[in-house]
Design an enzyme around this catalytic site. Sequence first.
Site, short mmCIF file in Angstrom:
data_model
loop_
_atom_site.label_atom_id
_atom_site.label_comp_id
_atom_site.label_asym_id
_atom_site.label_seq_id
_atom_site.Cartn_x
_atom_site.Cartn_y
_atom_site.Cartn_z
CD GLU A 58 40.91 -15.29 -55.75
OE1 GLU A 58 39.99 -16.12 -55.56
OE2 GLU A 58 41.91 -15.20 -55.00
CD1 TRP A 80 37.60 -17.05 -58.27
CD2 TRP A 80 35.63 -17.51 -57.33
NE1 TRP A 80 37.65 -16.59 -56.98
CE2 TRP A 80 36.45 -16.85 -56.38
CE3 TRP A 80 34.34 -17.89 -56.97
CZ2 TRP A 80 36.02 -16.58 -55.08
CZ3 TRP A 80 33.91 -17.61 -55.67
CH2 TRP A 80 34.75 -16.96 -54.75
CB CYS A 173 36.20 -18.61 -47.31
SG CYS A 173 35.26 -19.92 -48.13
#
Length: 296
Positions: A58, A80, A173
């Site tokens: 990632e 994801w 986030c």
Amino acid sequence: MRQYLDYLQDILDHGTRHEDRTGTGTIRVFGRQLRFDLTEGFPLLTTKRVWMRGVTEELLWFLRGETNIQSLVQAGVSIWTDWPLQRYRDETGDDISQDAFEERIVEDDAFAERWGDLGPIYGKQWRDFEGPSRRVDQIERLVRGLRERPHSRRHVMSAWHPAQIEDAALPPCHYAFQCFVEGEPGDGRLSLMWQQRSCDSFLGIPFNIASYALLTHMLAQQADLMPHELIFNGGDCHIYQNHLEQINEQLAREPRPQPTISLPANPPDNIRDYKWKDIELSGYDSHPPIDAPIAI
């Protein structure tokens, strides 16, 4: 990693119950900080197994500036997939399985282009932040700054683009981070502090800690520095109410010694060119994984 367990207990002891966007419900507190000394080991959680391959793939995906899940899925990483899969089901009415959806993403480039894109998420903002008069590769600027002006107070990265939030599958986030250098290249130390607005404390935070710890190691190597301290600043720190059984299981486990991590002796010229095979994790002795549903 005792401090992470104390953080979970703090939320249970002092948090309040709230409904949330996902409909799952959370127990939440506001404003918490965790600090990790990277000279004492790599802060990969040992009270449950964290999938370091997924963490690494990632992060490399972000560093390449990608926003489509195709290369992630091709690497066997599905973290994801939930968001484009839900969008596909909602817009087409096809209740396709995740396995079938991912198979089409892998094999059909046109399908992947149409349904695998997540919009302007982290990779876009890190590598191609669009301003009114210019586009900025923030990672390239950061690495150059660490090399040329290590003591600058402007080593700041932002994934939060107010004009593009509504176009992203999920607003960031962990939305910003800042680097800090003590000493000079060659024998200096690099610390990193990241800001996170929304903190899924069971599933997300262990992943985030490992990811930013790895990024600190990479940035330090690129700038001829040693990794020093990693700092997490959390805003809405929450536990989903359907994770309580898993949290209690984890709190009953004793932490084990932290592993160590090493990068290639001859690093790539560009930070985007690290590979999973370049990352060597040693001494990772964890308790078994604990599964829990993700809230989307």
